[in-house]
Design a protein around this motif. Structure first.
Motif, mmCIF file in Angstrom:
data_model
loop_
_atom_site.group_PDB
_atom_site.id
_atom_site.type_symbol
_atom_site.label_atom_id
_atom_site.label_comp_id
_atom_site.label_asym_id
_atom_site.label_seq_id
_atom_site.Cartn_x
_atom_site.Cartn_y
_atom_site.Cartn_z
ATOM 1 N N LEU A 181 49.207 39.066 43.480
ATOM 2 C CA LEU A 181 48.352 39.063 42.302
ATOM 3 C C LEU A 181 46.906 38.823 42.716
ATOM 4 C CD1 LEU A 181 47.771 38.844 39.228
ATOM 5 C CD2 LEU A 181 48.377 36.433 39.412
ATOM 6 N N ASP A 182 46.015 39.729 42.323
ATOM 7 C CA ASP A 182 44.590 39.598 42.605
ATOM 8 C C ASP A 182 43.881 39.161 41.329
ATOM 9 O OD1 ASP A 182 42.019 39.810 43.594
ATOM 10 O OD2 ASP A 182 41.917 41.994 43.349
ATOM 11 N N MET A 203 51.284 45.449 43.932
ATOM 12 C CA MET A 203 50.077 44.707 43.582
ATOM 13 C C MET A 203 49.836 44.687 42.080
ATOM 14 S SD MET A 203 48.902 43.821 46.632
ATOM 15 C CE MET A 203 47.346 43.125 46.088
ATOM 16 N N VAL A 204 49.363 43.543 41.601
ATOM 17 C CA VAL A 204 48.890 43.398 40.227
ATOM 18 C C VAL A 204 47.462 42.872 40.294
ATOM 19 C CG1 VAL A 204 49.158 42.200 38.018
ATOM 20 C CG2 VAL A 204 51.184 42.973 39.276
ATOM 21 N N GLU A 250 58.408 36.269 35.806
ATOM 22 C CA GLU A 250 57.739 36.885 36.935
ATOM 23 C C GLU A 250 57.510 35.890 38.062
ATOM 24 O OE1 GLU A 250 54.501 40.523 36.604
ATOM 25 O OE2 GLU A 250 54.174 38.693 35.482
ATOM 26 N N HIS A 251 57.466 36.405 39.278
ATOM 27 C CA HIS A 251 57.035 35.603 40.414
ATOM 28 C C HIS A 251 56.075 36.441 41.242
ATOM 29 C CE1 HIS A 251 59.514 38.033 43.116
ATOM 30 N NE2 HIS A 251 58.774 37.521 44.079
ATOM 31 N N PHE A 252 55.249 35.767 42.014
ATOM 32 C CA PHE A 252 54.395 36.422 42.990
ATOM 33 C C PHE A 252 54.530 35.684 44.313
ATOM 34 C CE2 PHE A 252 52.369 37.783 39.054
ATOM 35 C CZ PHE A 252 52.199 39.143 39.303
ATOM 36 N N ASP A 253 54.570 36.458 45.383
ATOM 37 C CA ASP A 253 54.654 35.856 46.711
ATOM 38 C C ASP A 253 53.316 35.252 47.130
ATOM 39 O OD1 ASP A 253 57.446 36.716 47.434
ATOM 40 O OD2 ASP A 253 56.547 38.666 47.023
ATOM 41 N N SER A 332 57.009 26.720 41.026
ATOM 42 C CA SER A 332 58.118 27.441 41.657
ATOM 43 C C SER A 332 58.010 28.942 41.476
ATOM 44 C CB SER A 332 59.454 26.958 41.086
ATOM 45 O OG SER A 332 59.579 27.346 39.738
ATOM 46 N N GLN A 333 56.912 29.411 40.883
ATOM 47 C CA GLN A 333 56.764 30.838 40.622
ATOM 48 C C GLN A 333 55.977 31.562 41.708
ATOM 49 O OE1 GLN A 333 58.956 30.467 37.389
ATOM 50 N NE2 GLN A 333 57.967 32.429 37.614
ATOM 51 N N CYS A 334 55.462 30.838 42.668
ATOM 52 C CA CYS A 334 54.602 31.466 43.673
ATOM 53 C C CYS A 334 54.785 30.769 45.015
ATOM 54 C CB CYS A 334 53.141 31.380 43.227
ATOM 55 S SG CYS A 334 51.977 32.203 44.331
#
Length: 398
Positions: A181-182, A203-204, A250-253, A332-334
């Protein structure tokens, strides 16, 4: 890219973005890179796998403030994987984008370059770099929006790739399984473009500017290979970074951000004048006269930028502090939250916010381009065991 996403092994989230760009430190870097080419060596590392652990709660734990690790830059060098190390190969770039030829000049040393004080030349160079190195055939930005120096932008992403690879035994995870996520992607969409084309990441990009979002979406639509790879989201609430953008499942690395550098419009104007004088002096020292001897009496920066891209109340320190505060609800989402920090002086307040955040680990990672040292801060609410479990859950066996 579909707005739906994989569910992590535990939690919910909310996301936002604010249009912003941290351009100050990168200006000298692209100017210094004017005569560079691009070979890149690849590095590999290895790390032991760890036992499985239970995913944490979204609530940031009440733990002792972590020691902040400072990782020094490789002196004077871009990241080993960065394709923009060395001198630019102008002949190859002109071949990739013939329009660049009109802006190529000869330096006193006889090498080919461009006039980095000419906004049109900088944009033409960016188009050539994106075409040759990343396969982006169509790229444009509205007048007055930030035109970013690409080598430094790419460096940030390569260091982020190293960071998340620690959760995958030191190996880069398969790109299509990595979501990034940017925050404040801007009209240029540069980080999603480089992240997807360099690593295959999904990418988001988010932004508070409707015009910037329209421009970013136009770039995606104009390049067939980006279909389903990059999604752009408008942040309707200018006061939030995450809420309203990041879906509950949703999650983002990794989260990345290039925050507004200046604390006020007056600060931005003073810096604009200072950098303009520096560019003009550098140009004269290199003997790079303006194309056709054209006079330049306006202090407009060659990398441009809208107000929301360049300044906000409190500057980058306040911006990143708000990011840290909001990230506590997304523990816990990222895997890793990160942000560039242009001013080393901003680190004092940011470090205090990070110590209060309950993060499990905090790092300041330096990057080097020539004489310039830049940095980003990274924080995670997951323990080392939990980060390795994240890698097993999201990347391994996919």
């Amino acid at each position: 890219m579909s707005s739906s996403s994989r569910r992590p092994r535990g939690a919910s989230l909310a996301k936002s973005g604010a249009s912003s760009r941290h351009d100050s430190a990168d200006r000298r870097q692209q100017g210094a890179a004017a005569d560079r080419r691009d070979p890149a060596a690849r590095e590999k590392s290895s790390a032991a796998k760890a036992p499985s652990v239970q995913a944490p709660s979204n609530k940031a734990p009440s733990i002792k403030a972590p020691a902040i690790k400072v990782i020094p830059a490789r002196k004077g060098q871009l990241h080993p994987r960065n394709p923009h190390r060395g001198r630019y190969d102008m002949a190859a770039l002109v071949k990739a984008s013939p329009a660049l030829a009109a802006f190529v000049i000869k330096t006193p040393a006889g090498s080919e370059s461009i006039d980095f004080a000419d906004p049109a030349a900088v944009k033409a160079l960016n188009r050539a770099l994106l075409s040759r190195h990343y396969g982006i055939a169509h790229w444009d930005i509205p007048a007055g929006y930030l035109c970013p120096p690409i080598p430094g932008r790419a460096d940030y992403l390569h260091y982020l790739a190293d960071l998340i690879s620690e959760a995958n035994g030191g190996q880069l995870p398969a790109g299509e399984h990595v979501r990034a996520l940017d925050v404040g992607t801007g009209a240029n969409l540069i980080y999603p473009l480089l992240g997807n084309r360099s690593f295959g990441w999904q990418m988001v990009g988010s932004d508070i500017s409707a015009q910037a979002i329209d421009s970013a979406r136009a770039i995606v639509s104009a390049n067939v290979r980006l279909k389903g790879q990059i999604e752009v989201r408008l942040q309707a609430d200018r006061t939030r970074h995450f809420a309203g953008i990041w879906g509950a499942d949703e999650h983002f690395d990794v989260v990345l951000c290039n925050p507004p550098f200046h604390a006020s419009e007056a600060d931005m104007a003073r810096e604009s004048q200072r950098k303009w004088r520096g560019l003009d002096k550098s140009r004269q020292q290199r003997g790079n006269a303006s194309r056709k001897g054209r006079a330049r009496n306006a202090p407009a920066l060659n990398f441009a930028g809208q107000a929301a891209e360049l300044w906000c109340p409190g500057g980058e320190e306040a911006f990143v502090t708000r990011m840290i505060q909001e990230s506590r609800n997304l523990a816990s989402q990222c895997l890793w939250f990160t942000s560039l920090v242009a001013h080393s002086a901003s680190l004092t307040g940011i470090r205090k916010a990070l110590k209060r955040s309950g993060a499990s680990e905090v790092r300041v990672i330096e990057m080097s381009q020539g004489q310039k040292v830049s940095r980003f801060v990274a924080w995670s609410y997951l323990t080392p065991d939990q980060r390795r479990q994240w890698g097993r859950d999201h990347w391994q066996g996919k």
